[in-house]
Design an enzyme around this catalytic site. Sequence first.
Site, mmCIF file in Angstrom:
data_model
loop_
_atom_site.group_PDB
_atom_site.id
_atom_site.type_symbol
_atom_site.label_atom_id
_atom_site.label_comp_id
_atom_site.label_asym_id
_atom_site.label_seq_id
_atom_site.Cartn_x
_atom_site.Cartn_y
_atom_site.Cartn_z
ATOM 1 N N TYR A 256 0.830 -1.222 0.000
ATOM 2 C CA TYR A 256 0.000 0.000 0.000
ATOM 3 C C TYR A 256 0.858 1.263 0.000
ATOM 4 C CZ TYR A 256 -4.157 -2.804 0.305
ATOM 5 O OH TYR A 256 -5.170 -3.708 0.002
ATOM 6 N N ASP B 137 -8.622 5.599 -4.656
ATOM 7 C CA ASP B 137 -7.873 6.838 -4.932
ATOM 8 C C ASP B 137 -8.762 8.048 -4.659
ATOM 9 O OD1 ASP B 137 -8.470 6.023 -8.331
ATOM 10 O OD2 ASP B 137 -9.294 7.808 -7.370
ATOM 11 N N HIS C 198 -15.068 0.814 -1.031
ATOM 12 C CA HIS C 198 -13.934 -0.071 -0.697
ATOM 13 C C HIS C 198 -12.893 0.671 0.112
ATOM 14 C CE1 HIS C 198 -14.961 -2.915 -4.288
ATOM 15 N NE2 HIS C 198 -15.803 -3.025 -3.285
ATOM 16 N N CYS D 31 -8.640 -0.906 16.734
ATOM 17 C CA CYS D 31 -9.844 -0.176 17.201
ATOM 18 C C CYS D 31 -10.599 0.508 16.073
ATOM 19 C CB CYS D 31 -9.433 0.864 18.247
ATOM 20 S SG CYS D 31 -8.597 2.315 17.552
ATOM 21 N N THR E 5 -15.505 -0.569 -14.767
ATOM 22 C CA THR E 5 -15.427 -1.679 -13.824
ATOM 23 C C THR E 5 -15.727 -2.988 -14.542
ATOM 24 O OG1 THR E 5 -16.263 -2.608 -11.734
ATOM 25 C CG2 THR E 5 -17.823 -1.308 -13.047
ATOM 26 N N SER E 6 -15.006 -4.034 -14.123
ATOM 27 C CA SER E 6 -15.139 -5.340 -14.793
ATOM 28 C C SER E 6 -16.416 -6.063 -14.373
ATOM 29 C CB SER E 6 -13.922 -6.218 -14.473
ATOM 30 O OG SER E 6 -13.855 -6.419 -13.057
ATOM 31 N N LEU F 2 -14.074 0.216 -21.283
ATOM 32 C CA LEU F 2 -13.188 0.027 -22.444
ATOM 33 C C LEU F 2 -13.693 -1.106 -23.328
ATOM 34 C CD1 LEU F 2 -10.542 1.159 -23.581
ATOM 35 C CD2 LEU F 2 -9.307 -0.621 -22.338
HETATM 36 N N1 APR Z 1 -11.350 3.460 -19.781
HETATM 37 C C1 APR Z 1 -12.451 2.762 -19.426
HETATM 38 N N2 APR Z 1 -12.426 1.502 -18.913
HETATM 39 C C2 APR Z 1 -11.202 0.954 -18.766
HETATM 40 C C3 APR Z 1 -10.008 1.616 -19.113
HETATM 41 C C4 APR Z 1 -10.120 2.920 -19.642
HETATM 42 N N3 APR Z 1 -9.044 3.637 -20.015
HETATM 43 N N4 APR Z 1 -8.972 0.769 -18.855
HETATM 44 C C5 APR Z 1 -9.511 -0.354 -18.352
HETATM 45 N N5 APR Z 1 -10.850 -0.257 -18.303
HETATM 46 C C6 APR Z 1 -11.821 -1.239 -17.821
HETATM 47 C C7 APR Z 1 -11.421 -2.673 -18.068
HETATM 48 O O1 APR Z 1 -11.899 -3.090 -19.334
HETATM 49 C C8 APR Z 1 -12.140 -3.395 -16.926
HETATM 50 O O2 APR Z 1 -13.453 -3.769 -17.320
HETATM 51 O O3 APR Z 1 -11.897 -1.088 -16.423
HETATM 52 C C9 APR Z 1 -12.227 -2.337 -15.826
HETATM 53 C C10 APR Z 1 -11.271 -2.602 -14.683
HETATM 54 O O4 APR Z 1 -11.663 -3.784 -14.058
HETATM 55 P P1 APR Z 1 -10.871 -4.260 -12.753
HETATM 56 O O5 APR Z 1 -9.415 -4.163 -12.994
HETATM 57 O O6 APR Z 1 -11.472 -5.566 -12.340
HETATM 58 O O7 APR Z 1 -11.221 -3.142 -11.667
HETATM 59 P P2 APR Z 1 -12.564 -2.978 -10.827
HETATM 60 O O8 APR Z 1 -13.743 -3.430 -11.614
HETATM 61 O O9 APR Z 1 -12.556 -1.592 -10.300
HETATM 62 O O10 APR Z 1 -12.314 -4.002 -9.597
HETATM 63 C C11 APR Z 1 -13.312 -4.033 -8.607
HETATM 64 O O11 APR Z 1 -11.914 -5.469 -7.263
HETATM 65 O O12 APR Z 1 -9.794 -5.906 -6.543
HETATM 66 C C12 APR Z 1 -10.996 -5.401 -6.158
HETATM 67 O O13 APR Z 1 -11.391 -3.784 -4.529
HETATM 68 C C13 APR Z 1 -10.828 -3.962 -5.797
HETATM 69 O O14 APR Z 1 -12.276 -2.111 -6.248
HETATM 70 C C14 APR Z 1 -11.649 -3.235 -6.847
HETATM 71 C C15 APR Z 1 -12.659 -4.277 -7.275
#
Ligand code: APR
Length: 239
Positions: A54, A95, A110, A121, A178-179, A204
């Site tokens: 971290y 962030d 998160h 604590c 987000t994925s 993306l």
């Molecule tokens: N613009 C838009 N989307 C993007 C870009 C971009 N430039 N680059 C990557 N991505 C997309 C990817 O295609 C993917 O679908 O962002 C997503 C990122 O997915 P992850 O890496 O799985 O991140 P996230 O979905 O935020 O993960 C969720 O998992 O590890 C835990 O707590 C952690 O908050 C996180 C959670």
Amino acid sequence: MGLNVFVLTGAGVSAESGLGTFRDEGGVWTQYDLAEVATPEGFARDPAKVRAFYNARRENLAGAAPNPAHVALARLQRELAARGGGLFLCTQNVDDLHEKAGSTEVVHIHGELAVTRCHACEATRSDTGPLDGEAICEACGAAGMARPHVVWFGEMTLFLDEITDALHAADLFVAIGTSGSVYPAAGFVSEARALGVRTCELNLEPSDNAWAFDESFYGPAGEVVPAWVERVLGEGLRS
Ligand code: APR
């Protein structure tokens, strides 16, 4: 009555700011074993390894700036409020780039990297410096318990009651960068659909739960999000 929009962001919204995503090629979880650095068990086994992980992310964060996607979402929040509506900005990201772009009331489900928490604590304090393994907690006196205020795997996601309320009030649910692979956040879109809320994905590429969205726009967040915000503010939900 103005438009109420629920936005869920993930690591993809910060990718163009130079902060790594987790599951893309070269992502954080392709470089580190999450069980070792993002679980309570990993912290118990080797707290110094967790703090080093971290601390490196805090250093990255210090040099990161918001990108046009963060700026567009801050604009959306201001404009929706001015029209009598609102934006509920819920982020999985730890962030502070939404705040640096001017967003307020950001809901960090998160946790936050720039906050240190006592593992004993749970007292928290803002902190962008390195996590100190020798630190004594000012609240409870425990030693060596400093950790980031980040929700680890196996720990409870934050603000779930507020999220349920916001989903009930939403006219539109939008997932950005987000994925759709980590619950409960990945399930919010299904909750929105069950409530009859329109859903949109800005990413993306198609996410794991792309099937759940009424519409989607794919491309880099720094391009797709400002264009989408422009459309929503210009045309409203007809967009
Ligand atoms: N613009 C838009 N989307 C993007 C870009 C971009 N430039 N680059 C990557 N991505 C997309 C990817 O295609 C993917 O679908 O962002 C997503 C990122 O997915 P992850 O890496 O799985 O991140 P996230 O979905 O935020 O993960 C969720 O998992 O590890 C835990 O707590 C952690 O908050 C996180 C959670």
